[in-house]
Design a protein around this motif. Structure first.
Motif, short mmCIF file in Angstrom:
data_model
loop_
_atom_site.label_atom_id
_atom_site.label_comp_id
_atom_site.label_asym_id
_atom_site.label_seq_id
_atom_site.Cartn_x
_atom_site.Cartn_y
_atom_site.Cartn_z
N GLU A 146 -24.35 29.64 -43.98
CA GLU A 146 -24.83 29.79 -42.65
C GLU A 146 -22.98 30.31 -42.28
OE1 GLU A 146 -26.20 26.96 -39.52
OE2 GLU A 146 -27.35 26.50 -40.92
N LEU A 147 -23.60 31.24 -40.92
CA LEU A 147 -22.47 32.63 -40.40
C LEU A 147 -21.70 31.37 -39.83
CD1 LEU A 147 -23.95 35.30 -39.41
CD2 LEU A 147 -22.78 35.11 -41.35
N GLU A 148 -22.60 30.74 -38.54
CA GLU A 148 -21.54 29.58 -38.11
C GLU A 148 -21.97 28.53 -38.08
OE1 GLU A 148 -18.55 30.02 -34.25
OE2 GLU A 148 -20.19 30.38 -33.67
N LEU A 149 -21.46 27.20 -38.39
CA LEU A 149 -21.80 25.94 -38.85
C LEU A 149 -21.87 25.56 -36.79
CD1 LEU A 149 -20.12 25.06 -41.40
CD2 LEU A 149 -22.31 25.73 -41.31
N GLU A 150 -23.12 24.08 -37.46
CA GLU A 150 -23.02 23.51 -35.91
C GLU A 150 -21.79 22.87 -35.62
OE1 GLU A 150 -25.36 23.21 -32.40
OE2 GLU A 150 -25.56 24.05 -34.05
N PRO A 151 -21.16 22.77 -34.96
CA PRO A 151 -19.71 21.64 -34.50
C PRO A 151 -19.80 20.07 -34.88
CG PRO A 151 -20.68 22.44 -32.40
CD PRO A 151 -21.60 23.68 -33.59
N LYS A 152 -19.24 19.76 -35.91
CA LYS A 152 -19.85 18.68 -36.16
C LYS A 152 -18.01 17.39 -35.21
CE LYS A 152 -22.68 18.39 -39.56
NZ LYS A 152 -22.74 18.11 -41.18
N PHE A 153 -18.53 16.27 -35.31
CA PHE A 153 -17.10 15.38 -34.43
C PHE A 153 -17.16 14.56 -35.43
CE2 PHE A 153 -18.50 18.33 -31.79
CZ PHE A 153 -17.58 19.67 -31.22
N THR A 154 -15.54 13.93 -35.11
CA THR A 154 -15.88 12.14 -35.68
C THR A 154 -15.23 11.15 -34.50
OG1 THR A 154 -15.26 12.62 -38.00
CG2 THR A 154 -14.69 10.49 -37.18
N GLU A 155 -15.42 10.68 -33.78
CA GLU A 155 -14.41 9.74 -33.10
C GLU A 155 -13.91 8.59 -33.19
OE1 GLU A 155 -16.28 7.79 -29.07
OE2 GLU A 155 -17.39 9.21 -29.65
N TYR A 156 -12.23 9.15 -32.90
CA TYR A 156 -11.16 7.54 -32.56
C TYR A 156 -10.76 7.52 -31.69
CZ TYR A 156 -11.38 9.08 -37.94
OH TYR A 156 -11.62 9.92 -38.83
N LEU A 157 -11.03 6.01 -31.39
CA LEU A 157 -10.54 5.51 -30.15
C LEU A 157 -11.75 6.38 -28.79
CD1 LEU A 157 -6.66 5.06 -31.65
CD2 LEU A 157 -7.97 3.24 -30.89
N ASP A 158 -12.34 7.24 -28.86
CA ASP A 158 -13.10 7.31 -28.10
C ASP A 158 -12.43 8.76 -28.13
OD1 ASP A 158 -14.09 5.00 -26.68
OD2 ASP A 158 -12.96 4.37 -25.98
N VAL A 159 -11.91 9.14 -29.33
CA VAL A 159 -11.50 10.93 -28.31
C VAL A 159 -12.40 11.54 -30.17
CG1 VAL A 159 -9.18 12.30 -28.96
CG2 VAL A 159 -8.56 9.86 -28.07
N LYS A 160 -12.35 12.38 -29.80
CA LYS A 160 -14.17 12.83 -30.81
C LYS A 160 -13.14 14.88 -30.82
CE LYS A 160 -18.59 12.45 -28.10
NZ LYS A 160 -19.00 13.34 -27.64
N ILE A 161 -12.72 14.65 -32.43
CA ILE A 161 -12.02 15.37 -33.26
C ILE A 161 -12.89 16.31 -33.90
CG2 ILE A 161 -10.68 15.52 -35.07
CD1 ILE A 161 -9.51 14.48 -32.52
N PRO A 162 -12.75 17.36 -34.09
CA PRO A 162 -13.68 18.32 -34.68
C PRO A 162 -13.59 17.86 -36.76
CG PRO A 162 -12.19 19.34 -33.67
CD PRO A 162 -11.92 18.50 -33.11
N HIS A 163 -14.56 17.68 -36.67
CA HIS A 163 -15.33 17.10 -38.63
C HIS A 163 -15.52 18.36 -39.17
CE1 HIS A 163 -16.48 14.63 -41.52
NE2 HIS A 163 -17.71 15.18 -41.48
#
Length: 302
Positions: A243-260
């Motif tokens: 797809e042209l632009e992927l739906e954003p996904k996140f991983t959570e470490y210590l309650d901090v969300k990081i783009p995955h």
């Protein structure tokens, strides 16, 4: 709860001990330093008594101008809360009254030649990192053009080899195999090594290499802010998303969300180049640019 002793603070910043030298074992558990102001005029409702107390020129000048009775009253009100220690900045003098109270209450009184604001920034930064909540995870941490990237994946998938290619392209290793993640604040995750693995990269069929010795000091840095979580996975036929632009996904470490994001591996695929592209694309998005949006506008405009 993590803690350090007052002595560790004394050693780290070469502080002069004016009083309470036998109490340097006292623990510091808070990540911030407090400058008492309202407390000197009797307001203690929100007094952070567990924090290190810093007395700058403003506070000491105020105390010097008080009468002896007033000064004893105000200082007495603060020391009874027994904060971990008091630190006086700018090598200020005339502190006999402070020394007297700290000796009586067994509270370390310390002094630094540094300016108040500079010392405040240094100590807050040190305490934030040292006392930060942390976890250790299996992976590799690299800094790609100033952008902190966490590389994850199953053992043998090629994380360290990808990091090696990135290092040869001018990027930096932070940690290999075991990455220590520290939560500095609700939005900031710091990646670093555990000390033992500092500068080392383990390559299958080659063994351990010291990247600083092999490629120079610029090939390594102690820590980086993690802004991307990249998982390396084995190739799955028809599983790639185009797809042209992927739906954003996140991983959570210590309650901090990081783009995955996930990168699939296949012989001949430039994985390091894709990591570079992902990092640079993340940077552009922070600047408000989206390649997909620009492409759609071009289509709309014919």
């Amino acid at each position: 709860m993590k803690s350090i002793t007052v002595k560790e603070l004394v050693d780290r910043f070469s502080l002069e001990v004016l009083a309470g030298g036998e109490q340097l074992h006292r623990e510091i558990t808070k990540t911030r330093v407090h400058r008492p102001g309202l407390e000197f005029v009797g307001y203690f409702e929100y007094f952070p008594q567990a924090e290190v107390q810093l007395l700058g020129r403003r506070e000491i000048t105020y105390l010097h101008r008080l009468s002896e009775d007033e000064r004893n009253h105000h200082i007495g009100n603060i020391v009874k809360y027994h904060p971990p220690c008091f630190i006086v900045s700018r090598n200020q003098e005339g502190l006999k009254y402070l020394i007297k109270y700290c000796e009586e209450e067994n509270i370390p009184l310390l002094r630094t030649p540094l300016a108040t604001t500079k010392f405040l920034d240094l100590v807050n930064g040190y305490l934030s990192k040292t006392l930060a909540e942390e976890i250790a995870i299996h992976g590799v941490c690299v800094n790609v053009s100033g952008i902190g990237v966490l590389l994850r994946g199953k053992s043998g998938v090629g994380k360290s080899e990808t990091a090696h290619t990135l290092i040869r392209r001018g990027h930096r290793l932070v940690a290999d195999d075991l990455v220590v993640l520290k939560r500095i604040n609700p939005e900031t995750l710091l990646g670093t090594h555990n000390g033992k693995t500092k500068e080392f990269l383990a390559l299958r069929s080659i063994g351990l290499i010291n990247v600083s010795r092999l490629y120079g000091r610029s090939a390594f840095q102690d820590e980086t802010r993690i802004v991307l979580d990249i998982e390396l996975k084995k190739w799955e036929q028809d599983a790639l998303n185009n797809e042209l632009e992927l739906e954003p996904k996140f991983t959570e470490y210590l309650d901090v969300k990081i783009p995955h994001i996930e990168i699939q591996l296949q012989p001949g695929r430039d994985v390091a180049g894709l990591v570079e592209a992902a990092a640079n694309s993340w940077y552009l998005r922070q600047q408000g640019y989206s390649a997909a949006e620009e492409f759609m506008k071009r289509l709309e405009n014919g």
